[in-house]
Design a protein around this motif. Structure first.
Motif, PDB file in Angstrom:
ATOM      1  N   TYR A 121       0.825  -1.190   0.000  1.00  0.00           N
ATOM      2  CA  TYR A 121       0.000   0.000   0.000  1.00  0.00           C
ATOM      3  C   TYR A 121       0.869   1.254   0.000  1.00  0.00           C
ATOM      4  CZ  TYR A 121      -3.906   2.842   1.597  1.00  0.00           C
ATOM      5  OH  TYR A 121      -4.885   3.777   1.709  1.00  0.00           O
TER       6      TYR A 121
ATOM      7  N   HIS B  13       2.081  10.006   1.681  1.00  0.00           N
ATOM      8  CA  HIS B  13       2.326   9.739   0.261  1.00  0.00           C
ATOM      9  C   HIS B  13       2.818  10.964  -0.490  1.00  0.00           C
ATOM     10  CE1 HIS B  13       0.959   5.681   0.129  1.00  0.00           C
ATOM     11  NE2 HIS B  13      -0.152   6.002   0.754  1.00  0.00           N
TER      12      HIS B  13
ATOM     13  N   ASN C 108      -9.757   4.396 -11.570  1.00  0.00           N
ATOM     14  CA  ASN C 108      -8.959   4.408 -10.339  1.00  0.00           C
ATOM     15  C   ASN C 108      -9.668   3.725  -9.181  1.00  0.00           C
ATOM     16  OD1 ASN C 108      -8.385   7.051 -11.964  1.00  0.00           O
ATOM     17  ND2 ASN C 108      -6.511   6.475 -10.948  1.00  0.00           N
TER      18      ASN C 108
ATOM     19  N   GLU D  30     -10.692   0.625  -6.934  1.00  0.00           N
ATOM     20  CA  GLU D  30      -9.931  -0.550  -6.540  1.00  0.00           C
ATOM     21  C   GLU D  30     -10.266  -1.792  -7.390  1.00  0.00           C
ATOM     22  OE1 GLU D  30      -7.516  -0.569  -4.144  1.00  0.00           O
ATOM     23  OE2 GLU D  30      -7.159  -2.649  -4.724  1.00  0.00           O
TER      24      GLU D  30
ATOM     25  N   GLU E 165      -9.032  -1.713 -11.016  1.00  0.00           N
ATOM     26  CA  GLU E 165      -7.599  -2.050 -11.087  1.00  0.00           C
ATOM     27  C   GLU E 165      -7.395  -3.541 -10.898  1.00  0.00           C
ATOM     28  OE1 GLU E 165      -4.090   0.199 -10.468  1.00  0.00           O
ATOM     29  OE2 GLU E 165      -5.121   1.017  -8.704  1.00  0.00           O
TER      30      GLU E 165
ATOM     31  N   GLU F  53      -7.597   9.845  -4.692  1.00  0.00           N
ATOM     32  CA  GLU F  53      -6.276   9.722  -4.069  1.00  0.00           C
ATOM     33  C   GLU F  53      -5.326   9.011  -5.033  1.00  0.00           C
ATOM     34  OE1 GLU F  53      -6.427   8.018  -0.045  1.00  0.00           O
ATOM     35  OE2 GLU F  53      -8.486   8.721   0.068  1.00  0.00           O
ATOM     36  N   ARG F  54      -5.830   7.916  -5.596  1.00  0.00           N
ATOM     37  CA  ARG F  54      -4.983   7.138  -6.496  1.00  0.00           C
ATOM     38  C   ARG F  54      -4.597   7.950  -7.728  1.00  0.00           C
ATOM     39  NH1 ARG F  54      -5.341   1.585  -6.016  1.00  0.00           N
ATOM     40  NH2 ARG F  54      -7.336   1.914  -5.008  1.00  0.00           N
TER      41      ARG F  54
ATOM     42  N   ASP G 129      -0.878   8.884  -8.807  1.00  0.00           N
ATOM     43  CA  ASP G 129      -0.339   8.444 -10.104  1.00  0.00           C
ATOM     44  C   ASP G 129       0.165   9.626 -10.920  1.00  0.00           C
ATOM     45  OD1 ASP G 129      -0.745   5.814  -9.590  1.00  0.00           O
ATOM     46  OD2 ASP G 129      -2.417   5.527 -10.977  1.00  0.00           O
TER      47      ASP G 129
END
Ligand code: NDP
Ligand code: BG6
Length: 513
Positions: free
Chosen positions: A20, A61, A209, A211, A214, A447-448, A452
């Motif tokens: 993660y 992050h 994006n 979960e 993906e 967030e993802r 990215d």
């Protein structure tokens, strides 16, 4: 025994944590990141972008050194921006005890600059403020265009000329809609490319994006038993379903110009379809994945009028509750023909998918909120056990379901014997429920996508040739609907959608649930 279990659990959690966090803090300590949110006072910025940035910060992050700048025509001080962010924080992190301390740290790094979207002078002022914060470090700049599309090109022009980083990268996240049809989309691409390279443009489709979307590729390409069945000989049909249990309130003005086909099917569902149906990419890098998506999009048949069913929700009242019709929205004309529901069948003319219907369904104000990918397999040949199911043979069909939201899950319907004497068969789910295995919350799609774009990872962003290929599947139909003024079928809000959906499904032998 128990000790073993807790060790195993710890191992899974540690492993998960490492996976993660594997993107964390990869930026060099000498560099700094500025994230500039254009249209900072808007709905999307408040609802999604600031909460996602805070969640990324909270989870370490973001690079060590970063600042967030809001930009817009509104006059706002830094303090007012911080108050606004604070008031609207509704992300998964805001339940945590340590949230307040981290929130203060985050807010200290947020600033606002007021200016016009077409003023190079105002962008130069912004540039000065950015430089002041960045100092001598290598500076990377990420612009988020959270503004109406009418100002996209102005912003990009001014930012390119006046606020590009001089020693690091400058990237632009672009929100949908990317045009209205093939022509307007090409015009937008052409205008953006006057100032930017494809590598600088991050066109969002936030459903990519999610979960489970993906996970679709992982499921397909890392398990021996799915890929060999991913083929017309075994798959009878594929359904991509997006339904919401609320209407278009507050979105009426935007929605009436676009309609559900452009709002959901042309982007979110088509992107998932392309990932689902593409051939195995050469590698997981962005260009290889997007090359395969473009190929499958080029193999698809252009949508025709007979392939679609359109609906629009009407009001509902049962004495105690009432719900207004789409056309009751003051921002929507009373005689609007804009569909709030659409179902469409697509076919892919290649060796893998010839003859397999892909039924895409999207609707507002339906009975439930769900987004699912459903794969129905063919019957087992021969009828050794078929009579044991009684007359409903559809019950005996294996089905794989990826529930994208809510309550993420992957389950496989399999046939088995009902325990006891005699031989009765039953269909049950082999169920992998995300929250049962991974107690940690799933990051929001925003967030993802922000992470990215900071990492320069483009495989979940849409390339211009993909966009072009998608629009060409829809543009002729959209034009025909407008020219012929095709009226959508009315459906009651809170229902399963228009009756026509079931006729369309039956025409293609799809068991729609
Ligand atoms: P808003 O209508 O809230 O606009 C965002 C900001 O842009 C406003 O606060 C305003 O800031 C500025 N703005 C608004 N209208 C104009 C105009 N006509 N000309 C110039 N500036 C204007 O949009 P959203 O925040 O809802 O959406 C932003 C972008 O994201 C849009 O492209 C939208 O299509 C897209 N999007 C939004 C979603 C959502 O959930 N809201 C979902 C998916 C995509 P100021 O007055 O300070 O300049
Ligand atoms: C947006 C659409 O792209 O996605 C909205 O414009 C829709 O109409 C939204 O409500 C749904 O997003 P999510 O993440 O809730 O599935």
């Amino acid at each position: 025994g128990l000790a073993g279990n807790s060790l195993a659990k710890e191992h899974v959690e540690t492993q998960f944590k490492e996976e993660y966090f594997h993107f964390s803090n990869t930026e060099n300590a000498e560099s700094t990141l500025s994230i500039i949110v254009m249209g900072a006072s808007g709905d999307l910025a408040r609802k999604k972008i600031f909460p996602a940035l805070f969640a990324l910060f909270y989870e370490d992050h973001l690079p060590e050194s970063f600042t967030v700048f809001g930009y817009g025509r509104h006059e706002m001080s830094d303090v007012e921006l911080r108050n606004m962010i604070c008031r609207t924080l509704t992300c998964r992190i805001d339940q945590r005890e340590s949230c307040h301390v981290k929130m203060d740290e985050f807010l200290k790094r947020c600033f606002y600059h007021s200016g016009q979207y077409s003023s190079e002078e105002h962008f130069s002022e912004l540039d000065n403020k950015l430089k002041e914060k960045e100092g001598q470090r290598l500076s990377n700049r990420l612009f988020y265009l959270s503004v109406p599309p009418s100002v996209f090109v102005d912003v990009v022009r001014c930012a390119k000329r006046c606020t590009s980083s001089e020693n690091g990268w400058t990237r632009f996240i672009v929100e949908k809609p990317f045009g209205h049809d093939s022509e307007s989309s090409r015009d937008l691409t052409k205008s953006l490319k006057q100032y930017l390279t494809e590598e600088q443009i991050f066109r969002i489709d936030h459903h990519l994006n999610k979960e489970l979307v993906e996970n679709l590729l992982v499921l397909r390409f890392s398990n021996i038993f799915f890929e060999p069945l991913w083929y017309r000989n075994y798959i009878r049909n594929v359904q991509l379903i997006f339904s919401e249990d609320f209407g278009t309130e507050g979105q009426g003005r935007y929605f009436d110009n676009y309609g559900i086909i452009r709002d959901i099917i042309q982007n979110h569902l088509l992107q998932i379809l392309a990932l689902f149906a593409m051939e195995t990419p050469v590698s997981l890098n962005a260009e290889d994945i997007r090359n395969e998506k473009v190929k499958v999009l080029h193999s698809m048949r252009t949508l025709r009028l007979e392939d679609v069913v359109l609906g629009q929700y009407k009001g509902f009242s049962d004495g105690s509750t009432s719900y207004p019709a789409y056309a009751d929205d003051p921002a929507v004309p009373n005689n609007s023909l804009t569909p709030t529901f659409a179902a469409a069948t697509f076919f892919i003319n290649n060796a893998r998918w010839d003859g397999v219907p892909f039924l895409l369904v999207a609707g507002k104000a339906l009975h439930s909120r769900r987004a699912e990918i459903r794969v129905q397999f063919r019957h087992v040949p021969g009828n050794l056990y078929n009579q044991k199911f009684g007359t409903d043979l559809d019950k005996a069909t294996n089905e794989l379901v990826l529930r994208v939201q809510p309550d993420e899950a992957i389950y496989l319907k399999i046939n088995k014997k009902v325990p006891g004497l005699g031989m009765r068969l039953d269909s049950s789910d082999l169920n992998f429920l995300h929250r049962a295995r991974y107690p940690r919350e799933i990051p929001d799609a925003y967030e993802r996508l922000l992470l990215d774009s900071i990492e320069g990872e483009q495989h979940l962003f849409i390339r211009s040739d993909e966009l072009d290929a998608v629009w060409s599947l829809f543009s002729p139909l959209l034009k025909e609907l407008e020219e012929k003024k095709v009226a959508p079928e009315l459906y009651r809000c809170g229902s399963g959608g228009p009756i026509g959906l079931h006729y369309l499904a039956a025409k293609h032998n799809v068991h729609y649930t």
